[in-house]
Scaffold this motif. Structure first.
Motif, PDB file in Angstrom:
ATOM      1  N   ASN A  87      43.223  86.010 140.494  1.00 49.07           N
ATOM      2  CA  ASN A  87      43.375  86.138 141.951  1.00 49.07           C
ATOM      3  C   ASN A  87      43.531  87.605 142.356  1.00 49.07           C
ATOM      4  O   ASN A  87      42.976  88.039 143.375  1.00 49.07           O
ATOM      5  CB  ASN A  87      44.593  85.338 142.441  1.00 49.07           C
ATOM      6  N   GLN A 108      45.264  85.085 130.953  1.00 47.31           N
ATOM      7  CA  GLN A 108      45.858  85.959 131.966  1.00 47.31           C
ATOM      8  C   GLN A 108      47.219  86.435 131.459  1.00 47.31           C
ATOM      9  O   GLN A 108      47.969  85.656 130.863  1.00 47.31           O
ATOM     10  CB  GLN A 108      46.085  85.219 133.284  1.00 47.31           C
ATOM     11  N   ARG A 112      49.800  83.914 138.359  1.00 43.96           N
ATOM     12  CA  ARG A 112      50.773  83.616 139.414  1.00 43.96           C
ATOM     13  C   ARG A 112      50.599  82.200 139.929  1.00 43.96           C
ATOM     14  O   ARG A 112      49.484  81.735 140.116  1.00 43.96           O
ATOM     15  CB  ARG A 112      50.583  84.573 140.600  1.00 43.96           C
ATOM     16  N   TRP A 119      52.602  81.618 136.193  1.00 42.96           N
ATOM     17  CA  TRP A 119      51.658  80.612 135.712  1.00 42.96           C
ATOM     18  C   TRP A 119      51.271  80.991 134.294  1.00 42.96           C
ATOM     19  O   TRP A 119      50.657  82.039 134.064  1.00 42.96           O
ATOM     20  CB  TRP A 119      50.422  80.553 136.618  1.00 42.96           C
ATOM     21  N   SER A 129      39.038  82.265 139.839  1.00 44.54           N
ATOM     22  CA  SER A 129      39.234  82.448 141.275  1.00 44.54           C
ATOM     23  C   SER A 129      37.875  82.513 141.946  1.00 44.54           C
ATOM     24  O   SER A 129      36.989  83.235 141.485  1.00 44.54           O
ATOM     25  CB  SER A 129      39.983  83.757 141.557  1.00 44.54           C
ATOM     26  N   ASN A 169      48.567  70.425 145.845  1.00 37.81           N
ATOM     27  CA  ASN A 169      47.692  71.213 144.970  1.00 37.81           C
ATOM     28  C   ASN A 169      47.810  70.962 143.483  1.00 37.81           C
ATOM     29  O   ASN A 169      47.295  71.732 142.694  1.00 37.81           O
ATOM     30  CB  ASN A 169      47.964  72.709 145.225  1.00 37.81           C
ATOM     31  N   LYS A 179      51.349  68.011 134.384  1.00 38.24           N
ATOM     32  CA  LYS A 179      50.501  68.883 135.206  1.00 38.24           C
ATOM     33  C   LYS A 179      49.343  69.464 134.396  1.00 38.24           C
ATOM     34  O   LYS A 179      49.550  70.176 133.417  1.00 38.24           O
ATOM     35  CB  LYS A 179      51.368  69.996 135.810  1.00 38.24           C
ATOM     36  N   ILE A 183      46.668  75.080 141.866  1.00 37.15           N
ATOM     37  CA  ILE A 183      45.745  75.839 142.721  1.00 37.15           C
ATOM     38  C   ILE A 183      46.543  76.800 143.598  1.00 37.15           C
ATOM     39  O   ILE A 183      47.592  76.423 144.139  1.00 37.15           O
ATOM     40  CB  ILE A 183      44.932  74.861 143.605  1.00 37.15           C
ATOM     41  N   LEU A 184      46.053  78.009 143.694  1.00 39.86           N
ATOM     42  CA  LEU A 184      46.717  79.018 144.523  1.00 39.86           C
ATOM     43  C   LEU A 184      45.676  79.623 145.462  1.00 39.86           C
ATOM     44  O   LEU A 184      44.795  80.348 145.020  1.00 39.86           O
ATOM     45  CB  LEU A 184      47.311  80.120 143.625  1.00 39.86           C
ATOM     46  N   ASN A 204      44.339  73.815 132.545  1.00 41.19           N
ATOM     47  CA  ASN A 204      44.686  73.795 131.116  1.00 41.19           C
ATOM     48  C   ASN A 204      43.580  73.052 130.381  1.00 41.19           C
ATOM     49  O   ASN A 204      43.557  71.831 130.368  1.00 41.19           O
ATOM     50  CB  ASN A 204      46.032  73.093 130.906  1.00 41.19           C
ATOM     51  N   PRO A 213      54.373  75.134 129.403  1.00 41.11           N
ATOM     52  CA  PRO A 213      55.730  74.743 129.825  1.00 41.11           C
ATOM     53  C   PRO A 213      55.928  73.229 129.723  1.00 41.11           C
ATOM     54  O   PRO A 213      54.947  72.478 129.721  1.00 41.11           O
ATOM     55  CB  PRO A 213      55.790  75.175 131.298  1.00 41.11           C
TER      56      PRO A 213
HETATM   57  C1  BT5 Z   1      50.458  76.440 141.049  1.00 37.60           C
HETATM   58  O1  BT5 Z   1      51.621  76.996 141.472  1.00 37.60           O
HETATM   59  O2  BT5 Z   1      50.331  75.346 140.554  1.00 37.60           O
HETATM   60  C2  BT5 Z   1      49.259  77.367 141.213  1.00 37.60           C
HETATM   61  C3  BT5 Z   1      48.752  77.886 139.909  1.00 37.60           C
HETATM   62  C4  BT5 Z   1      47.499  78.712 140.103  1.00 37.60           C
HETATM   63  C5  BT5 Z   1      47.095  79.449 138.857  1.00 37.60           C
HETATM   64  C6  BT5 Z   1      45.746  80.094 138.988  1.00 37.60           C
HETATM   65  S1  BT5 Z   1      45.111  80.636 137.465  1.00 37.60           S
HETATM   66  C7  BT5 Z   1      43.827  81.483 138.244  1.00 37.60           C
HETATM   67  C8  BT5 Z   1      44.447  82.139 139.452  1.00 37.60           C
HETATM   68  N1  BT5 Z   1      45.028  83.424 139.116  1.00 37.60           N
HETATM   69  C9  BT5 Z   1      46.365  83.420 139.264  1.00 37.60           C
HETATM   70  O3  BT5 Z   1      47.113  84.392 139.028  1.00 37.60           O
HETATM   71  N2  BT5 Z   1      46.769  82.217 139.712  1.00 37.60           N
HETATM   72  C10 BT5 Z   1      45.666  81.310 139.889  1.00 37.60           C
HETATM   73  P1  BT5 Z   1      52.976  76.205 141.619  1.00 37.60           P
HETATM   74  O4  BT5 Z   1      52.743  74.907 142.340  1.00 37.60           O
HETATM   75  O5  BT5 Z   1      53.921  77.188 142.206  1.00 37.60           O
HETATM   76  O6  BT5 Z   1      53.409  75.822 140.147  1.00 37.60           O
HETATM   77  C11 BT5 Z   1      53.967  76.790 139.292  1.00 37.60           C
HETATM   78  C12 BT5 Z   1      54.840  76.051 138.270  1.00 37.60           C
HETATM   79  O7  BT5 Z   1      54.016  75.308 137.364  1.00 37.60           O
HETATM   80  C13 BT5 Z   1      55.641  76.992 137.393  1.00 37.60           C
HETATM   81  O8  BT5 Z   1      56.875  77.322 137.993  1.00 37.60           O
HETATM   82  C14 BT5 Z   1      55.837  76.178 136.111  1.00 37.60           C
HETATM   83  O9  BT5 Z   1      56.903  75.259 136.282  1.00 37.60           O
HETATM   84  C15 BT5 Z   1      54.570  75.353 136.058  1.00 37.60           C
HETATM   85  N3  BT5 Z   1      53.558  75.967 135.182  1.00 37.60           N
HETATM   86  C16 BT5 Z   1      53.390  77.266 134.832  1.00 37.60           C
HETATM   87  N4  BT5 Z   1      52.308  77.421 134.063  1.00 37.60           N
HETATM   88  C17 BT5 Z   1      51.754  76.191 133.914  1.00 37.60           C
HETATM   89  C18 BT5 Z   1      50.625  75.697 133.228  1.00 37.60           C
HETATM   90  N5  BT5 Z   1      49.773  76.485 132.572  1.00 37.60           N
HETATM   91  N6  BT5 Z   1      50.392  74.355 133.311  1.00 37.60           N
HETATM   92  C19 BT5 Z   1      51.195  73.516 133.980  1.00 37.60           C
HETATM   93  N7  BT5 Z   1      52.297  73.931 134.637  1.00 37.60           N
HETATM   94  C20 BT5 Z   1      52.576  75.263 134.614  1.00 37.60           C
END
Ligand code: BT5
Length: 308
Positions: A87, A108, A112, A119, A129, A169, A179, A183-184, A204, A213
Motif C-alpha cells: 500500500n 512485506q 499494515r 499485518w 495493492s 473486510n 482469518k 483488506i485495507l 494468506n 497470528p
Molecule cells: C486488515 O486489517 O485485515 C487489513 C489487512 C490488509 C493487509 C494488506 S497486505 C497488502 C497491503 N499492504 C499493506 O501494508 N496492507 C495491505 P485489520 O482488520 O485491522 O486486521 C489486523 C489484525 O489481523 C491484526 O491486528 C492481527 O490480529 C490480525 N493479523 C495480522 N496479520 C494477519 C495475517 N497475516 N492473517 C490473519 N490475521 C492477521
C-alpha cells in the motif's frame, strides 16, 4: 510487461509456434522474437523449442510476468520480492500520477492493517495493492472494499475452502472463523471527486499457520499450496469486474457473507453498537437492529457474538 511480450505469451498459451510464425503475427523481426523469448526465460518461464516451434513448459511460480500471463484486466504489475508495504509503494506511485497498477510482493516487512495494526506478511502470501483512479464519487468507494472481499472469497470457495465474508473486510474460513485475508482501502479525494484509491489485499496463500497470528488460516492449510500467480489474476479480474457496480457487488456480498443474521458488536470511532446485523445497503453500510431501533454503520470493527 511489454505489450509485445504479453501478446507473445498469449500466442504461445494455446499452442506451439515457430519463430517465423511469431515474427509474422507480432509484426517484429525474428531476432526480436528471440530476444523476447530470452527475456521471458530469464524471468522464470520455461520455454523450449523443437521442430514445432516454441512451447511454454511452465510459468514462474510468482512474479509480475506470471500474473500478467493469466491476467485479463488492464493493469500494469510491479512485483518486488520484499517490500515494507505494497500500500505504501502504491501511494508513492499515486503521488507520481500512476494509475491502473498492481503492486505485488512475496513478503512485506511493514505490512499494515486498519488503524495502523500490524499485518504479518511472511514469504508465501499474496500481498497486493490495486491502485486505480475510478470516476466515482467518494461516497461510492466502500463498495470497492466489499468487492475485494467478494473476489477473494469466491476464489477461496473455488479452491474448496468454506470461506465467507465478515463485514466489512475479513475473509474467514470454517466454523471457527479463522482469518484468511484482510483488506485495507485508502484513498485521496476532494469533495466530489476521487483522486486515487488503493485497495490493499492481504491473502494468506502458501503459508504455514504456525508462522501466522492466532486465529489466522491460509490456503495451504486448507487446500495445499496454490498457484499464486493464477490466484492473484483470478482475484484481480473479479475485483475489476465489480468496480463501479455497487448493486452487483452487494448482491455477491450478501451471497457470501457470514455476518447478516448474526448478533454483532461494531466498534466505530465514537461508540460501540450491539444488535443483530440485518442487511447491507449501498455503498456498503451495515444495518443493525438494536434494542433502541435500527442503526446504519458506515465503518468500524465488527465482532460476531454468540446468540443470546
Ligand atoms: C486488515 O486489517 O485485515 C487489513 C489487512 C490488509 C493487509 C494488506 S497486505 C497488502 C497491503 N499492504 C499493506 O501494508 N496492507 C495491505 P485489520 O482488520 O485491522 O486486521 C489486523 C489484525 O489481523 C491484526 O491486528 C492481527 O490480529 C490480525 N493479523 C495480522 N496479520 C494477519 C495475517 N497475516 N492473517 C490473519 N490475521 C492477521
Amino acid at each position: 510487461m511489454s505489450e509485445t511480450r504479453r501478446q507473445l505469451l498469449e500466442l504461445l498459451a494455446n499452442d506451439a509456434a515457430s519463430g517465423p510464425e511469431l515474427a509474422d503475427q507480432l509484426d517484429i523481426s525474428r531476432t526480436a522474437v528471440w530476444k523476447h523469448i530470452q527475456q521471458l526465460q530469464d524471468t522464470g518461464f520455461d520455454i523450449e523449442s523443437d521442430s514445432d516451434g516454441y512451447h511454454i513448459r511452465s510459468v514462474p511460480e510468482f512474479s509480475g510476468y506470471a500474473v500478467a500471463y493469466y491476467l485479463e484486466s488492464p493493469y500494469q504489475i510491479e512485483y518486488t520480492a520484499s517490500l515494507p508495504s505494497t500500500n505504501d509503494r502504491a501511494r508513492d506511485l499515486a503521488g507520481v500520477g500512476q494509475s491502473n497498477t498492481i503492486v505485488l510482493a512475496d513478503r512485506q516487512t511493514g505490512g499494515r492493517g486498519r488503524l495502523d495494526r500490524t499485518w504479518q506478511s511472511p514469504s508465501g502470501g499474496i500481498w497486493l495493492s490495486v491502485l486505480l483512479r475510478p470516476s466515482l464519487q467518494p461516497a461510492q468507494l466502500p463498495h470497492l472494499t466489499l468487492a475485494a472481499g467478494v473476489a477473494i472469497t469466491e476464489a477461496a470457495i473455488a479452491h474448496g475452502l468454506d470461506a465467507g465474508i465478515k463485514w466489512p473486510n475479513d475473509v474467514l474460513v470454517g466454523d471457527d472463523e479463522a482469518k484468511l485475508a484482510g483488506i485495507l482501502t485508502e484513498m485521496e479525494a476532494e469533495a466530489d471527486r476521487v483522486a486515487w484509491v488503493i485497495v490493499g489485499m492481504g491473502i494468506n496463500a502458501n503459508i504455514d499457520t504456525n508462522i501466522l497470528p492466532n486465529g489466522a488460516t491460509s490456503f495451504a492449510a486448507n487446500a495445499g499450496d496454490v498457484d499464486r500467480a493464477q490466484l492473484t489474476a483470478t482475484i484481480v479480474d473479479r475485483f475489476d469486474a465489480l468496480v463501479g457496480k455497487t448493486e452487483s457487488t452487494l448482491d455477491a456480498w450478501r451471497e457470501h457473507n457470514v455476518t447478516l443474521g448474526r448478533r454483532v458488536r461494531v466498534s466505530t470511532q465514537d461508540e460501540t453498537i450491539v444488535g443483530k446485523a440485518i442487511d447491507i445497503e449501498p455503498p456498503g453500510s451495515l444495518i443493525i437492529d438494536t434494542s433502541s431501533g435500527q442503526r446504519t454503520v458506515y465503518a468500524g470493527d465488527c465482532d460476531h457474538l454468540r446468540p443470546v
